[in-house]
Design an enzyme around this catalytic site. Structure first.
Site, PDB file in Angstrom:
ATOM      1  N   HIS A 133       1.076  -0.991   0.191  1.00 50.12           N
ATOM      2  CA  HIS A 133      -0.053  -0.290   0.090  1.00 50.12           C
ATOM      3  C   HIS A 133       0.886   1.386  -0.063  1.00 50.12           C
ATOM      4  O   HIS A 133       0.345   2.693  -0.486  1.00 50.12           O
ATOM      5  CB  HIS A 133      -1.103  -0.006   1.592  1.00 50.12           C
ATOM      6  CG  HIS A 133      -0.559   0.497   2.440  1.00 50.12           C
ATOM      7  ND1 HIS A 133      -0.237  -0.341   3.310  1.00 50.12           N
ATOM      8  CD2 HIS A 133      -0.223   1.816   3.209  1.00 50.12           C
ATOM      9  CE1 HIS A 133       0.519   0.019   4.310  1.00 50.12           C
ATOM     10  NE2 HIS A 133      -0.168   1.225   4.395  1.00 50.12           N
ATOM     11  N   ASP A 184       1.298  -8.091   2.597  1.00 50.98           N
ATOM     12  CA  ASP A 184       1.193  -6.060   2.224  1.00 50.98           C
ATOM     13  C   ASP A 184       2.675  -5.544   2.296  1.00 50.98           C
ATOM     14  O   ASP A 184       3.440  -5.247   3.038  1.00 50.98           O
ATOM     15  CB  ASP A 184       0.625  -5.370   3.633  1.00 50.98           C
ATOM     16  CG  ASP A 184       0.213  -3.626   3.205  1.00 50.98           C
ATOM     17  OD1 ASP A 184       0.766  -3.696   1.511  1.00 50.98           O
ATOM     18  OD2 ASP A 184      -0.038  -3.507   3.214  1.00 50.98           O
ATOM     19  N   SER A 203       3.580   2.525   8.385  1.00 51.92           N
ATOM     20  CA  SER A 203       3.883   1.487   7.251  1.00 51.92           C
ATOM     21  C   SER A 203       5.247   1.155   7.182  1.00 51.92           C
ATOM     22  O   SER A 203       5.948   1.838   6.036  1.00 51.92           O
ATOM     23  CB  SER A 203       2.321   1.480   6.121  1.00 51.92           C
ATOM     24  OG  SER A 203       1.195   1.001   6.952  1.00 51.92           O
TER      25      SER A 203
HETATM   26  N1  ARG Z   1      -4.998   0.588   7.265  1.00 55.93           N
HETATM   27  C1  ARG Z   1      -3.154   0.539   6.945  1.00 55.93           C
HETATM   28  C2  ARG Z   1      -2.752   2.368   6.794  1.00 55.93           C
HETATM   29  O1  ARG Z   1      -2.965   2.552   7.578  1.00 55.93           O
HETATM   30  C3  ARG Z   1      -3.558   0.216   5.782  1.00 55.93           C
HETATM   31  C4  ARG Z   1      -4.153   0.808   4.371  1.00 55.93           C
HETATM   32  C5  ARG Z   1      -3.606   0.547   3.281  1.00 55.93           C
HETATM   33  N2  ARG Z   1      -4.919  -0.639   2.575  1.00 55.93           N
HETATM   34  C6  ARG Z   1      -6.476  -0.157   2.373  1.00 55.93           C
HETATM   35  N3  ARG Z   1      -7.583  -0.470   2.468  1.00 55.93           N
HETATM   36  N4  ARG Z   1      -6.405   0.738   2.370  1.00 55.93           N
HETATM   37  O2  ARG Z   1      -2.508   2.619   6.421  1.00 55.93           O
HETATM   38  N1  ASP Z   2      -1.517   1.275   7.733  1.00 59.15           N
HETATM   39  C1  ASP Z   2      -0.746   2.379   8.190  1.00 59.15           C
HETATM   40  C2  ASP Z   2       0.633   3.435   7.895  1.00 59.15           C
HETATM   41  O1  ASP Z   2      -0.147   3.221   6.558  1.00 59.15           O
HETATM   42  C3  ASP Z   2       0.234   2.248   9.899  1.00 59.15           C
HETATM   43  C4  ASP Z   2      -1.164   2.367  10.902  1.00 59.15           C
HETATM   44  O2  ASP Z   2      -1.579   3.277  11.201  1.00 59.15           O
HETATM   45  O3  ASP Z   2      -0.545   1.660  12.120  1.00 59.15           O
HETATM   46  O4  ASP Z   2       1.396   4.082   7.739  1.00 59.15           O
END
Ligand code: ARG
Ligand code: ASP
Length: 695
Positions: free
Chosen positions: A83, A219, A627
């Site tokens: 991502h 990921d 991330s």
């Molecule tokens: N929640 C994670 C972060 O904040 C991964 C996000 C990527 N995935 C998604 N479906 N948008 O970035």
């Molecule tokens: N998914 C998040 C990021 O892109 C990490 C998090 O918020 O825990 O940095």
């Protein structure tokens, strides 16, 4: 014997209670080092951060400013999340070469794809410059005077800092402006795409599983840093060569077990752990709900178009993921704040604080802080909510309005002379041109109709039929010419005429009001931070995240999401197959992965029970920006790749609760398995240094 056991229990109890925190890597000696070692780490503070010798920090790079990445080979191979590389993977994708759907693997250096604008930035060293930054800053000054003194001092310090000519410096505030650190940095701007799994692996579970455990997402994506012949940062050039790092992380094949030490090293973006109750109340009860509603409406439109048209699916994939991510995060955050009683707990702490002030006779210095907060946040609320909604509607969810916003800025630039205008013009031209590759006017119009009523009752979607800015050709024509001509042309356009009064209101009313009150709030918050540390000294204080390099550590550990439930900390490929829904846009599984599963063909990547681990949980305190951060074992080897947090603990940015806050990591063995067994990109495995620390 029994006594020793009880003592030990006590010790470990007080240790587990003491968790959370994102620490400054240059200050680990002492408390953090001891705590880490008591959790099982074999690392010294110098192993992690050292100025004179290479250390773990030399393998960690800020990835494009928003994520973290780490070097995993002597040839500059860089690992981050799928991502995090999503925008790049998407931008190289088309209907013919659908790397989002099929994945991408460069089978030679020549096939690695350049990414203009992307960079990887390392930290050379960190220095405490608090005294110099705050020199001459006195209480009698206004906040503006203080800030200009701080800015002046900071500039002088940066000028006087010894560094190589290709390096940069930056100064950042910590503990709400009670402490300042200088960073010397090195930014590499030739970062090429090397590999990415298909979305059905790298984004498996998509939005349904996002922010949720149990998780089965691979990921990850792989890049490579290129440098000039002297191994220094350089703009993209065919002559550049793979970068040789000062340090790269060896990769462990032994994996983890519950209870193992883990450390996450990266660039957390922003947290606010020391807000007063009234602020958290405003965020969760006023700001989040309206922003959630706006995004929900935009997503509904986008999702429908994406499901019905493959071209739109590719065009909007990255935008959709970005919008959906925080939409879901805010929902979880609100639930977590409520469930953990965060607001009530903060009120209790504030009572205790007020009581202690009395006992310590500090009321004259700090006695009015909490009532100041109450007054300021009451005044702040309407401005804060409206400004935040404006940003959502005009800048984050609707593309035509976003474009009008940039045109408005260009018009303002014209007032500052032809030179300034030219620069603004070029930047707008560039942005608009690249935006058209992924623009669909029907999607955008649908979003406009859905969200504009949430900001104003003056909604006129007919601008979409009249505006020239939905055509790439006409847009280019309008933007051509000197400032007088261009400004005249844009002011005739229906969309610009519609948007301009809102943007004007933002710049003349909302933003100045927001900044005025926010400056006052920040001044009180700075004092409150100092007061808390002085008055309630037995608490655990770590500086809020501010996009600088931090260390957080903990253990592999499950959690109890609800009464009667326990979540184990590890998932396996079996779980991917359990979730498999043939042809589904979130839960499809590639045929080849199914075949490998059926044959149990996991090579050296299976665990001791012959199963292939996918993801695991830890008690590391992370946030957005973490991330792509490496999860590192007790000996400094790479064991995982951080990418998310669990639903019940999503509120950790405001209230870290060690009972239920967990970070989610991909097991590195799954990453290697995909590279090797799934993609056949063995040349990458051969570059790495695979180790067996437990054997
Ligand atoms: N929640 C994670 C972060 O904040 C991964 C996000 C990527 N995935 C998604 N479906 N948008 O970035
Ligand atoms: N998914 C998040 C990021 O892109 C990490 C998090 O918020 O825990 O940095």
């Amino acid at each position: 014997m029994k006594f020793v056991k009880i003592l030990f229990l006590f010790l470990s109890l007080s240790l587990t209670a003491q968790q959370g925190g994102m620490w400054i890597p240059s200050l680990l000696e002492g408390m953090n080092e001891q705590e880490m070692q008591s959790l099982g780490s074999k690392l010294t503070a110098q192993d992690i951060y050292d100025v004179n010798n290479s250390s773990l920090k030399d393998a960690i790079a800020h990835f494009g400013g928003g994520c973290t990445s780490e070097v995993i080979s002597p040839k500059g191979l860089l690992l981050t999340n799928h991502h995090c590389g999503f925008g790049q993977i998407q931008s190289h994708s088309s209907l013919e070469n659908d790397y989002l759907k099929d994945g991408f693997w460069a089978m030679s250096f020549e096939e690695e794809l350049p990414n203009p604008g992307l960079y990887a930035e390392f930290i050379v060293r960190i220095e405490d410059v608090t005294d110099k930054v705050l020199d001459g800053v006195i209480d009698a000054m206004t906040e503006t005077e203080k800030q200009s003194k701080i800015d002046g001092n900071s500039n002088a310090i940066q000028k006087a800092t010894q560094k190589e000519e290709w390096q940069d410096t930056r100064i950042k505030a910590f503990y709400k402006g009670n402490q300042y650190f200088l960073f010397v940095t090195e930014r590499y701007e030739d970062v090429r795409l090397v590999g990415a799994p298909p979305s059905s692996i790298g984004k498996f579970g998509s939005d349904t599983d996002n922010w949720v455990w149990p998780r089965h997402t691979g990921d990850f994506s792989i890049f490579r840093i290129y440098a000039d012949k002297d191994n220094r940062p350089a703009k993209y050039s065919e002559d550049n060569v793979p970068f040789t790092p000062k340090h790269f992380l060896p990769v462990s094949l032994d994996g983890i077990e519950e209870g193992d030490f883990t450390m996450v090293f990266g660039f957390p973006g922003s947290t606010d752990e020391y807000l007063p109750a009234v602020a958290v109340e405003q965020i969760t009860q006023k700001v989040n709900p309206s922003n959630i509603a706006i995004r929900e409406a935009a997503l509904k439109v986008m999702d429908e178009y994406m499901k019905s048209d493959d071209k739109i699916r590719i065009q909007y994939a990255s935008k959709q993921a970005r919008i959906a991510n925080y939409w879901k995060k805010w929902i979880g955050e609100n639930q977590g704040i409520e469930k953990s009683n965060a607001i009530a707990n903060k009120r209790t702490l504030e009572k205790e604080f007020q009581q202690k002030l009395k006992e310590k006779e500090l009321e004259s210095s700090y006695g009015s802080l909490l009532t100041d907060f109450d007054k300021l946040y009451a005044e702040f609320e309407p401005v804060n909510v409206k400004r935040s909604n404006f940003l959502e509607v005009f800048l984050r969810n609707n593309e035509l309005m976003g474009a009008m916003f940039r045109l408005y800025q260009m018009e303002q630039a014209a007032g500052r002379g032809e030179e300034t205008f030219k620069r603004a013009q070029e930047s707008v031209q560039g942005r608009m041109k690249s935006a058209f590759k992924d623009y669909n006017v029907n999607v955008d119009k649908g979003i406009f109709k859905a969200i504009m009523p949430m900001y104003t009752d003056k909604v006129d979607a007919s601008i979409y039929d009249k505006t020239n800015f939905s055509s790439e050709e006409k847009t280019a024509q309008i933007l051509e010419g000197n400032s007088k001509e261009v400004i005249k042309k844009i002011n005739k356009d229906a969309a610009y005429k519609y948007a301009k009064p809102f943007i004007e209101e933002f710049y003349t009313k909302l933003e100045p009001e927001f900044q005025r009150i926010n400056t006052e709030i920040n001044a009180v918050q700075k004092k409150y931070m100092k007061a808390l540390m002085e008055v309630v000294p037995d608490q655990r204080y770590f500086p809020d995240a501010n996009s600088t390099l931090r260390v957080t550590y903990g253990k592999v550990k499950g959690y109890k999401p609800k009464d009667g439930m326990y979540y184990k900390p590890v998932t396996y490929l079996d779980g991917v197959m359990e979730k498999y829904v043939p042809g589904d846009y979130e839960f499809d599984v590639p045929q080849k992965l199914q075949d490998l599963y059926k044959a149990k063909d996991y090579g050296q990547y299976a665990d001791a029970n012959g199963k292939l681990p996918i993801c695991f949980l830890g008690t590391n305190h992370t946030t957005g920006g973490n991330s792509g951060s490496p999860a590192i074992d007790a000996n400094g080897n790479l064991i995982g790749l951080n990418f998310d947090r669990v639903w019940e603990g999503t509120m950790s940015d405001y209230n870290y609760d060690p009972e239920i806050c967990r970070n989610i990591m991909v097991d590195l063995r799954y990453v290697l398995f995909i590279i090797d067994k799934y993609a056949g990109a063995n040349r990458l495995i051969e570059e790495m240094h695979l180790v067996h620390p437990k054997k």
